[in-house]
Write a protein that holds these residues in place. Structure first.
Motif, PDB file in Angstrom:
ATOM      1  N   PHE A   1       0.862  -1.113  -0.046  1.00 56.13           N
ATOM      2  CA  PHE A   1      -0.096   0.117   0.124  1.00 56.13           C
ATOM      3  C   PHE A   1       0.953   1.464  -0.050  1.00 56.13           C
ATOM      4  O   PHE A   1       0.358   2.372  -0.527  1.00 56.13           O
ATOM      5  N   ARG A   2       1.847   1.217   0.724  1.00 50.80           N
ATOM      6  CA  ARG A   2       2.781   2.346   0.835  1.00 50.80           C
ATOM      7  C   ARG A   2       4.182   2.136   0.023  1.00 50.80           C
ATOM      8  O   ARG A   2       5.271   2.903   0.105  1.00 50.80           O
ATOM      9  N   GLY A   3       3.634   1.696  -1.352  1.00 53.86           N
ATOM     10  CA  GLY A   3       4.654   1.571  -2.200  1.00 53.86           C
ATOM     11  C   GLY A   3       5.834   0.652  -2.152  1.00 53.86           C
ATOM     12  O   GLY A   3       7.076   0.959  -2.598  1.00 53.86           O
ATOM     13  N   MET A   4       5.724  -0.492  -1.481  1.00 56.37           N
ATOM     14  CA  MET A   4       6.840  -1.488  -0.895  1.00 56.37           C
ATOM     15  C   MET A   4       7.634  -0.852   0.004  1.00 56.37           C
ATOM     16  O   MET A   4       8.928  -1.483   0.187  1.00 56.37           O
ATOM     17  N   LEU A   5       7.329  -0.118   0.608  1.00 57.54           N
ATOM     18  CA  LEU A   5       7.956   0.663   1.634  1.00 57.54           C
ATOM     19  C   LEU A   5       8.391  -0.405   2.907  1.00 57.54           C
ATOM     20  O   LEU A   5       7.474  -1.290   3.071  1.00 57.54           O
TER      21      LEU A   5
ATOM     22  N   GLN B   1      12.825   4.223  -5.167  1.00 56.36           N
ATOM     23  CA  GLN B   1      11.427   3.595  -4.721  1.00 56.36           C
ATOM     24  C   GLN B   1      10.569   3.483  -6.261  1.00 56.36           C
ATOM     25  O   GLN B   1      10.221   2.338  -6.346  1.00 56.36           O
ATOM     26  N   ILE B   2      10.836   4.268  -7.018  1.00 59.52           N
ATOM     27  CA  ILE B   2      10.058   4.215  -8.222  1.00 59.52           C
ATOM     28  C   ILE B   2      10.819   3.200  -9.142  1.00 59.52           C
ATOM     29  O   ILE B   2      10.297   2.652  -9.796  1.00 59.52           O
ATOM     30  N   TYR B   3      12.222   3.235  -8.884  1.00 63.34           N
ATOM     31  CA  TYR B   3      12.964   2.159  -9.660  1.00 63.34           C
ATOM     32  C   TYR B   3      12.550   0.762  -9.201  1.00 63.34           C
ATOM     33  O   TYR B   3      12.390  -0.092  -9.936  1.00 63.34           O
ATOM     34  N   PHE B   4      12.514   0.688  -7.992  1.00 66.80           N
ATOM     35  CA  PHE B   4      12.350  -0.645  -7.278  1.00 66.80           C
ATOM     36  C   PHE B   4      10.766  -0.990  -7.903  1.00 66.80           C
ATOM     37  O   PHE B   4      10.619  -2.172  -8.330  1.00 66.80           O
ATOM     38  N   ALA B   5       9.966  -0.304  -7.932  1.00 68.21           N
ATOM     39  CA  ALA B   5       8.421  -0.311  -8.413  1.00 68.21           C
ATOM     40  C   ALA B   5       8.188  -0.826  -9.732  1.00 68.21           C
ATOM     41  O   ALA B   5       7.719  -1.727 -10.151  1.00 68.21           O
ATOM     42  N   ARG B   6       8.974  -0.063 -10.706  1.00 74.08           N
ATOM     43  CA  ARG B   6       9.144  -0.534 -12.058  1.00 74.08           C
ATOM     44  C   ARG B   6       9.646  -1.916 -12.279  1.00 74.08           C
ATOM     45  O   ARG B   6       9.202  -2.708 -13.000  1.00 74.08           O
ATOM     46  N   LYS B   7      10.940  -2.114 -11.376  1.00 73.21           N
ATOM     47  CA  LYS B   7      11.481  -3.521 -11.754  1.00 73.21           C
ATOM     48  C   LYS B   7      10.919  -4.444 -11.259  1.00 73.21           C
ATOM     49  O   LYS B   7      10.901  -5.490 -12.335  1.00 73.21           O
TER      50      LYS B   7
ATOM     51  N   PRO C   1       4.674  -0.721 -14.702  1.00 71.88           N
ATOM     52  CA  PRO C   1       4.600   0.607 -14.803  1.00 71.88           C
ATOM     53  C   PRO C   1       3.121   1.202 -14.016  1.00 71.88           C
ATOM     54  O   PRO C   1       3.136   2.163 -13.490  1.00 71.88           O
ATOM     55  N   ALA C   2       2.513   0.221 -13.966  1.00 74.64           N
ATOM     56  CA  ALA C   2       0.856   0.725 -13.445  1.00 74.64           C
ATOM     57  C   ALA C   2       1.149   0.730 -11.953  1.00 74.64           C
ATOM     58  O   ALA C   2       0.675   1.587 -11.316  1.00 74.64           O
ATOM     59  N   TYR C   3       1.998  -0.258 -11.195  1.00 75.65           N
ATOM     60  CA  TYR C   3       1.941  -0.121  -9.952  1.00 75.65           C
ATOM     61  C   TYR C   3       2.853   1.227  -9.525  1.00 75.65           C
ATOM     62  O   TYR C   3       2.988   1.898  -8.717  1.00 75.65           O
ATOM     63  N   ALA C   4       4.002   1.357 -10.306  1.00 75.16           N
ATOM     64  CA  ALA C   4       5.121   2.370 -10.273  1.00 75.16           C
ATOM     65  C   ALA C   4       4.030   3.866 -10.306  1.00 75.16           C
ATOM     66  O   ALA C   4       4.558   5.014  -9.788  1.00 75.16           O
ATOM     67  N   SER C   5       3.138   4.085 -11.176  1.00 72.74           N
ATOM     68  CA  SER C   5       2.226   5.187 -11.414  1.00 72.74           C
ATOM     69  C   SER C   5       1.453   5.229 -10.135  1.00 72.74           C
ATOM     70  O   SER C   5       1.490   6.452  -9.591  1.00 72.74           O
ATOM     71  N   TYR C   6       1.078   4.027  -9.519  1.00 73.88           N
ATOM     72  CA  TYR C   6       0.273   4.240  -8.322  1.00 73.88           C
ATOM     73  C   TYR C   6       1.308   4.874  -7.094  1.00 73.88           C
ATOM     74  O   TYR C   6       0.772   5.876  -6.343  1.00 73.88           O
ATOM     75  N   VAL C   7       2.441   4.402  -7.150  1.00 71.39           N
ATOM     76  CA  VAL C   7       3.648   4.869  -5.940  1.00 71.39           C
ATOM     77  C   VAL C   7       3.790   6.411  -6.363  1.00 71.39           C
ATOM     78  O   VAL C   7       3.925   7.022  -5.528  1.00 71.39           O
ATOM     79  N   THR C   8       3.770   6.814  -7.469  1.00 68.42           N
ATOM     80  CA  THR C   8       4.169   8.234  -7.994  1.00 68.42           C
ATOM     81  C   THR C   8       3.007   9.084  -7.453  1.00 68.42           C
ATOM     82  O   THR C   8       3.322  10.156  -6.810  1.00 68.42           O
ATOM     83  N   ALA C   9       1.754   8.552  -7.576  1.00 68.61           N
ATOM     84  CA  ALA C   9       0.541   9.460  -6.968  1.00 68.61           C
ATOM     85  C   ALA C   9       0.609   9.400  -5.477  1.00 68.61           C
ATOM     86  O   ALA C   9       0.236  10.410  -4.825  1.00 68.61           O
ATOM     87  N   PHE C  10       1.021   8.145  -5.083  1.00 69.78           N
ATOM     88  CA  PHE C  10       0.934   8.047  -3.465  1.00 69.78           C
ATOM     89  C   PHE C  10       2.256   9.065  -2.958  1.00 69.78           C
ATOM     90  O   PHE C  10       1.902   9.853  -2.034  1.00 69.78           O
ATOM     91  N   THR C  11       3.316   9.037  -3.578  1.00 67.43           N
ATOM     92  CA  THR C  11       4.551  10.061  -3.428  1.00 67.43           C
ATOM     93  C   THR C  11       4.109  11.342  -3.342  1.00 67.43           C
ATOM     94  O   THR C  11       4.128  12.193  -2.248  1.00 67.43           O
ATOM     95  N   ALA C  12       3.377  11.688  -4.320  1.00 67.03           N
ATOM     96  CA  ALA C  12       2.987  13.226  -4.442  1.00 67.03           C
ATOM     97  C   ALA C  12       2.117  13.677  -3.566  1.00 67.03           C
ATOM     98  O   ALA C  12       2.126  14.688  -2.941  1.00 67.03           O
TER      99      ALA C  12
END
Length: 298
Positions: A139-143, A239-245, A249-260
């Motif tokens: 939920f928190r971007g794989m934090l 964090q974005i690199y990890f999410a994409r890796k 991209p869909a999950y990385a987009s979620y992490v982007t919005a969450f971070t913003a």
């Protein structure tokens, strides 16, 4: 006696080196060798390492700052090349008692796990937990979440399983590196341990915490704290690199919005400035531009 190679990465660490070395020299019932990987320190760190004049210490002096991930890999390769079956990644902004290495080695041997972590209180609050187990929060971007952080430590001698442990004090079986490889050096610092522990989890390699093996940690002493510009950049970029890796991209987009959104909330609550919020967005964009490894290496 257990035979352990320790790997520590230094960068301008002259203020923490003496206590770390004293802790290491006090270790009992262990045959240890320390590999110091220095990332072009400009203070007296290298002179202090040389001054130790101990044949059990090897110095790898880089001519530039290659980061924590690459530094750990340099030391790990040295340990593997020299036949060590147990490799401890350890921070030098730490202090610990004379039985730490022996306890970790015994737990690694008897638990059947691929790795074992110490329990880690704050250096200046030894009764308060910084790390006593952890997990990943999708939920928190794989934090990586430290369970029980900032809570009083409950005394226990029972080893328990965990999903995540920061690599400031983790003893690995050499077989772990043989199976999943080394750290991804694109991270430089932050998230390199998340990546490595996530790969361990996916490979079915377990990690345990020995709460009787205690190491005190001078948290974030070398990076200026979690809200410094340095920390903001590498935390969000990676964090974005990890999410994409690992998740696409869909999950990385979620992490982007969450971070913003979280960053904007910090501004509204006067915990951050607008400049810091813009830095977060810039760092996220940098993470999107980072080239991904081949799928087979992810």
């Amino acid at each position: 006696m257990p035979r352990i190679a320790l790997v520590t990465v230094t960068y301008n660490g002259e203020t923490v080196w003496p206590e770390f070395l004293d802790s290491l020299l006090s270790q009992q019932a262990v045959d240890w060798h320390l590999v110091v990987v220095d990332n072009a320190s400009t203070d007296g760190t290298i002179a202090m390492v040389h001054a130790a004049q101990d044949a059990r210490i090897t110095l790898i002096a880089n001519d530039r700052n290659v980061g924590v991930a690459e530094g750990n890999n340099q030391g790990t390769r040295w340990a593997l090349d020299h036949g060590y079956g147990e490799i401890l990644l350890i921070n030098n902004d730490t202090a610990f008692g004379p039985d730490l290495l022996y306890r970790l080695s015994c737990t690694l041997t008897h638990s059947g796990a691929g790795a074992v972590s110490a329990l880690i209180p704050y250096y200046d609050q030894p009764g308060i937990s910084w790390y006593s187990g952890g997990h990943f929060s999708k939920f928190r971007g794989m934090l990586s979440i430290h369970d029980g952080q900032d809570q009083p430590i409950a005394i226990s001698y029972t080893t328990f399983s965990t999903d995540y442990a920061p690599t400031c004090c983790v003893l690995f079986s050499a077989q772990v590196f043989d199976k999943i490889g080394l750290m991804d050096e694109k991270y430089f610092v932050y998230w390199d341990d998340v990546d490595f522990l996530w790969r361990m989890k996916r490979a079915g390699i377990s990690i345990v915490v020995d709460p009787a093996a205690i190491m005190l940690h001078k948290v974030s002493i070398s990076t200026g704290g979690r809200q410094s510009d340095f920390s903001i950049r590498y935390s969000h970029r990676n964090q974005i690199y990890f999410a994409r890796k690992f998740f696409g991209p869909a999950y990385a987009s979620y992490v982007t919005a969450f971070t913003a959104g979280i960053g904007l909330g910090r501004v509204v609550l006067a915990k951050d400035t607008w400049r810091q919020w813009r830095l977060r967005l810039k760092s996220v964009a940098e993470g999107w531009r980072m080239p991904l490894p081949a799928r087979s290496a992810a």
